[in-house]
Structures are given as structure tokens and as C-alpha cells.
Design a protein around this motif. Structure first.
Motif, short mmCIF file in Angstrom:
data_model
loop_
_atom_site.label_atom_id
_atom_site.label_comp_id
_atom_site.label_asym_id
_atom_site.label_seq_id
_atom_site.Cartn_x
_atom_site.Cartn_y
_atom_site.Cartn_z
N ASN A 41 -10.04 11.94 1.42
CA ASN A 41 -10.30 10.83 2.34
C ASN A 41 -9.03 10.50 3.10
O ASN A 41 -8.01 10.16 2.49
N ILE A 42 -9.11 10.60 4.41
CA ILE A 42 -7.92 10.41 5.26
C ILE A 42 -8.18 9.26 6.21
O ILE A 42 -9.19 9.22 6.91
N LEU A 43 -7.25 8.31 6.22
CA LEU A 43 -7.29 7.20 7.17
C LEU A 43 -6.39 7.54 8.35
O LEU A 43 -5.18 7.73 8.19
N VAL A 44 -6.99 7.66 9.53
CA VAL A 44 -6.25 8.07 10.73
C VAL A 44 -6.04 6.86 11.62
O VAL A 44 -7.00 6.14 11.94
N PHE A 45 -4.79 6.63 12.01
CA PHE A 45 -4.45 5.52 12.90
C PHE A 45 -3.81 6.13 14.16
O PHE A 45 -2.61 6.33 14.21
N VAL A 99 -9.81 -5.89 3.80
CA VAL A 99 -8.80 -5.28 2.94
C VAL A 99 -9.48 -4.59 1.76
O VAL A 99 -9.12 -3.46 1.38
N LYS A 100 -10.49 -5.25 1.19
CA LYS A 100 -11.21 -4.67 0.05
C LYS A 100 -11.90 -3.37 0.45
O LYS A 100 -11.88 -2.39 -0.31
N SER A 101 -12.47 -3.34 1.66
CA SER A 101 -13.15 -2.12 2.11
C SER A 101 -12.16 -0.97 2.26
O SER A 101 -12.48 0.18 1.96
N GLN A 158 -10.55 4.32 -1.18
CA GLN A 158 -9.69 5.23 -1.95
C GLN A 158 -9.16 6.39 -1.09
O GLN A 158 -9.38 7.57 -1.38
N TYR A 159 -8.48 6.01 -0.03
CA TYR A 159 -7.88 7.02 0.84
C TYR A 159 -6.76 7.75 0.13
O TYR A 159 -6.04 7.18 -0.71
N LYS A 199 2.06 1.30 4.27
CA LYS A 199 2.92 0.63 3.29
C LYS A 199 2.14 -0.45 2.55
O LYS A 199 2.26 -0.59 1.33
N TYR A 200 1.32 -1.20 3.28
CA TYR A 200 0.53 -2.28 2.68
C TYR A 200 -0.46 -1.72 1.66
O TYR A 200 -0.65 -2.29 0.58
N LEU A 201 -1.10 -0.58 2.00
CA LEU A 201 -2.08 0.03 1.11
C LEU A 201 -1.43 0.93 0.05
O LEU A 201 -2.12 1.50 -0.80
N LYS A 202 -0.10 1.09 0.12
CA LYS A 202 0.67 1.91 -0.81
C LYS A 202 0.17 3.35 -0.85
O LYS A 202 -0.08 3.93 -1.92
#
Length: 530
Positions: free
Chosen positions: A28-32, A141-143, A148-149, A166-169
Motif C-alpha cells: 500500500n503506497i500513499l502518493v503525494f 487521520v484514522k482512515s 496501513q500504508y 513524518k506524522y504517520l511515521k
């Protein structure tokens, strides 16, 4: 019970196929991403990651220019941006082009510079504000946490994604050439200003004394921009939401992998670091067949070939008088011309010129009939020209475009003509030079051979390192500790001060001893005389 011989063969073949099949690490990849032309690069990487079985979530603004809300490639995570900067940006570009063409007084130049700084600051502020709203919303934030990225992949030209990681570590991978304060190398790799040209300086890696002064001046501007224009927005975000506080520059330096959209066929040689992975030209692919009508037009050019011209995604049209001059030159040429131009149709347009709203740039560059690429010098276009071996006549307009084209010109693979200098005579002369001097094509083809001669394709390299970070939950062993050192330790100023102090103490002590001995001897001599 004995097995049928064919069953044994089938089992053997199955084992071989499993052994030689590249394992797939679906994650799972979070892309910004950053919108505009930057998204073109990121989307190519997103497409490849999706094809290899990864689940992608893309953070986009509610008024995004190019990033669609719905896509078969990804799930979107939309954030609210309160203002639309596209109109403000368009107005700035129009005024900038006018100034480039007509010149401007010092007052007008300062005003335009002020407007640009204001636009940049506002853009970063809006993104910081949007991220703040996410952090203040427990459900959102919970979502993000529940998803679980495995990592965050971001373009740090807008560094909100860096703070989010950084916030999501989460481990952080950068798809990068630019950071808010300039070129990415300057944040993480040793960058001696004696031979590393600063973006915007228009310099090469061969600088005389005055050019080194200019280079230092431009570097100072970048440092001040980071400290007073861009940095405060992100630092305020860090202080509010990151435990223990931080600053965005240190977060960039902590990134696990820098997928750097450049290579040393294009760029000047320079020091680098083990977590910088060069993927220049990763978006380039072999040319696909052209649409039938376009192919027919291209083939009708015969032995003279085709000239293609585009000024990228941001500039729809040149100033009218410039378009008229360029069109009149194209009309004289024996070549056919394909020109991406959305402005008013020039009255001097010839029958050999096809005006289009969009063109398959990569496929045209890869067509054997294409002789010259007239371009603004964006990174994507320059790298695609190198990949396909097409010489470039560059008309740089803003940002990094002059520096990009300068790298081609320095290697004899392109020529620069400034917008202020464009008229029918200068443009025709420059175009014929690039067309007919064989050295331009020879040099760009040499660069193409160098670029293609790699053990691993840039895209495969990029995907490998993204998956590497997922497999190992980061890559801190590749990150230098240098960024944690104060400047006086990094440059060994404290060591030099200590050594100089020790030498001074030793010298003074030696002098004191000699003085004491001399004085003692004199006293003894006087005592004997008395």
C-alpha cells in the motif's frame, strides 16, 4: 504409485517458472504528488507500480488541474484547497512573457519578482493549511492510519507530503528534482559552489572568478528563500503536529530514498550520496505508431522531414507578434511543421504547418522523420529529446528551462535563442543551424547512446528501490549522519580552532620557557660579576 512421465515434466517446468519469476511485493503506497507537469512524471511511476500489483492512494486537491478524482490506477484522497492558484499563475506567466519580450524597468522587474514570491509562498501556505485540516480531523487521520500504508511517495517541490510521512511515521521516498528552495542535491549532497552551478545562475561547471561570485550570490538567494519565504510555513506545521518539533529541511534530509529525475548524461558531474538513485528519462519509452492522419502528414514531408514545436503544458500561446515571426519562418521551410499552439492563428502561417491543441510528443520525437524539436526546455521534453536523439532549438521562458537547455548546448546537442531575441531573422538562422549542421544530430545521438547504455532501465531501478524500502521498512543505513551535525562540526571549524589553539599554546609555552631560561642566565651572569 508411479507418476506419469508428463507429470514429472510439468512439475519441473513449474519449479523453473517459479524460480525465474520476479517476486511481487504488493503493498500500500500513499502518493503525494505535485500538480501540473510534475504529475506527468509521477503518473508514469504510479502506472508502473499499479501494474506490478501495488495498491495506490493519491492525495489530490479539490481543485486539481490534472489529477483526476477517479482513476483505475489509484484511489484518491481529496483535500480541500480554499483558493485556485491556476488563474493567478496564468496571469503571472502572461506578465513574465511580456517582460521577457519587451524588457522592463527595474520597478516592473521587482514587482514581478514580488508577485512570484507571493505566489510561491501562498501555494505552500495553502497546502500546509490543507494538511493541518487533515491532522485536526480524527476521522481522516484514522482512515490514513487504518490503511496501513507501507511508505509515502512524494514530490517534495511541495513538501506537505514530507510532513505527512513524518506524522504517520512511514518510510519516505522522494520522486524529486526540485525542493522548495531549489535543486534537491543541495539539501543532501556535498555541493561545492566552485563547480556546482546553482539553478537560475545560467552557469556551467566551468566557472571563472566572477562567475563563482555570481554562483554564490544565487545560492544566497535560495538560502534566504528557504529561511524566510517557504520554510516558516512548514516549520510551523512541524512545531504544531510533530512530537518534539522539527524543520522541513531536516525531514527532507531524512528521506530514505531520493529517486532523482536526472542523470549524468544530462547533468554536470557532481558529488552524490548512496540514497540518491538516478532515474533520468524513466518516463521515456519507444515510440508508438502515430494516428493515421498524423502519420500521413509526417510521411508527406518526404526527405526533408518534420519539425515539431511545443512550449509544454503551462504556456498555451506565445505573444502574438512572436507567433507571427515564427510562423513566417516555418512557412519558408521545406520541412513540414507540427506546432502545438492554442493562441490566435498566425496570419503568416504556411500550408506546411499543422497547428494542433495536443500532440503525441514522445511518439513524434521517436519518429525517424523528425529532424528538430523546438521546445521551451522543460525537463521532460529535454530528456525525451535525448532518449530519441533529436536536436533541440530551445526558447527558454522561466524556471529551470534555461539551465536545462544550457546543458544540451554545452554538449553541442542544442541551441538556445532567448525570447527577447526572437524575430524572423534570428529564428530562421538558429533553426537552419540546428537543421543543417550535422554536429547537432551527431552529439544528441551520442547522448542518446550513452543514456540508453545502462545495466538496468531507469523505471526498473525506480520500482526496485520503492519495493526495497517497503521490504526493509526504510533505508536508514543509506542516509548520512552529516545533516545532524552543526555547521562548525561539518566543516571541522571546531577541530581547526582546537588545533590552532593547541599550536598557539605550544608556541607561547616554548617562547615562555626560552624567555625564562634566558632571563635566568642573565641573572646568574650579573650575580657572578657582583
Amino acid at each position: 504409485m508411479s507418476l506419469h512421465p508428463m507429470c514429472g515434466v510439468f512439475v519441473l517446468l513449474s519449479i523453473c517458472l517459479i524460480s525465474f519469476t520476479t517476486p511481487c511485493y504488493g503493498g500500500n503506497i500513499l502518493v503525494f504528488p505535485v500538480d501540473g507537469s510534475h504529475w506527468i512524471n509521477m503518473k508514469v511511476l504510479v502506472e508502473e507500480l499499479h501494474a506490478r500489483g501495488h495498491n495506490i492512494t493519491v492525495v489530490r486537491s479539490s481543485n486539481s488541474w490534472y489529477i483526476a478524482e477517479k482513476s483505475p490506477l489509484y484511489t484518491s484522497f481529496t483535500v480541500q484547497i480554499k483558493e485556485n492558484l491556476e488563474e493567478f499563475f496564468g496571469k503571472y506567466l502572461k506578465n513574465h512573457l511580456k517582460m521577457e519580450r519587451e524588457g522592463a524597468s527595474a520597478l516592473t522587474f521587482l514587482k514581478l519578482t514580488k508577485d512570484f514570491i507571493s505566489m510561491v509562498s501562498e501555494g505552500h501556505f495553502l497546502w500546509c493549511e490543507a494538511i493541518s485540516e487533515i491532522f485536526d480531523d480524527p476521522n481522516r487521520v484514522k482512515s490514513l492510519i487504518d490503511a496501513q500504508y507501507d511508505l509515502v511517495l512524494t514530490d517534495p517541490a511541495v513538501s506537505a507530503g514530507v510532513v505527512l510521512a513524518k506524522y504517520l511515521k512511514l518510510p519516505l521516498v522522494l520522486n524529486v528534482r526540485w525542493i522548495p528552495s531549489g535543486e534537491g542535491h543541495f539539501a543532501v549532497a556535498p555541493s561545492p559552489l566552485s563547480y556546482i552551478p546553482v539553478p537560475g545562475s545560467g552557469l556551467t561547471d566551468k566557472m571563472d572568478f566572477m562567475q563563482r561570485i555570481k554562483n554564490l550570490f544565487f545560492h544566497s538567494i535560495i538560502v534566504l528563500q528557504q529561511k524566510f519565504v517557504v520554510g516558516p510555513h512548514y516549520n510551523a506545521l512541524c512545531d504544531k503536529y510533530i512530537e518534539g518539533g522539527c524543520d522541513v529541511f531536516s525531514l527532507l534530509q531524512e528521506a530514505d530514498i531520493w529517486l532523482f529525475r536526472s542523470d549524468f548524461v544530462f547533468d554536470f558531474p557532481r558529488p552524490t550520496m548512496p540514497n540518491i538513485v538516478y532515474i533520468g528519462g524513466f518516463q521515456c519509452k519507444p515510440a508508438q505508431p502515430l494516428p493515421a492522419d498524423l502519420e500521413q502528414f509526417v510521411q508527406s514531408a518526404g526527405e526533408h522531414g518534420v519539425i515539431i514545436m511545443t512550449l509544454g503544458t503551462l504556456v498555451n500561446a506565445l505573444p502574438a507578434e512572436v507567433a507571427e515571426e515564427i510562423a513566417s519562418v516555418f512557412a519558408k521551410m521545406p520541412q513540414k511543421v507540427i506546432w502545438r499552439h492554442k493562441g490566435e492563428r498566425p496570419s503568416t502561417l504556411g500550408n506546411n504547418t499543422l497547428i494542433v491543441d495536443w500532440m503525441p510528443q514522445k511518439d513524434l520525437l521517436g519518429h525517424p522523420q523528425t529532424k528538430v524539436f523546438v521546445a521551451h526546455g522543460g525537463t521532460n521534453g529535454v530528456q525525451e529529446a535525448i532518449y530519441h536523439g533529436v536536436p533541440v532549438l530551445g526558447i527558454p521562458l522561466f524556471f529551470d528551462q534555461y539551465d536545462n537547455l544550457l546543458r544540451l548546448q554545452e554538449r553541442g546537442a542544442g541551441k538556445i535563442i532567448l525570447l527577447a531575441d526572437v524575430n524572423s531573422q534570428t529564428f530562421e538562422q538558429a533553426l537552419k543551424e540546428v537543421l543543417h549542421q550535422e554536429s547537432y544530430r551527431q552529439n544528441i545521438e551520442r547522448l542518446s547512446r550513452l543514456h540508453r547504455d545502462q545495466p538496468i532501465a531507469p523505471m526498473d531501478r525506480a520500482v526496485f528501490w520503492v519495493e526495497y524500502v517497503m521490504r526493509h521498512k526504510g533505508a536508514p543505513h543509506l542516509c548520512t549522519e552529516a545533516y545532524k551535525m552543526p555547521w562548525y562540526s561539518y566543516y571541522c571549524v571546531d577541530v581547526m580552532v582546537f588545533l590552532l589553539s593547541a599550536a598557539a599554546v605550544l608556541l607561547l609555552s616554548t617562547l615562555a620557557i626560552f624567555r625564562f631560561l634566558c632571563c635566568s642566565r642573565k641573572r646568574k651572569t650579573k650575580d657572578k660579576q657582583h
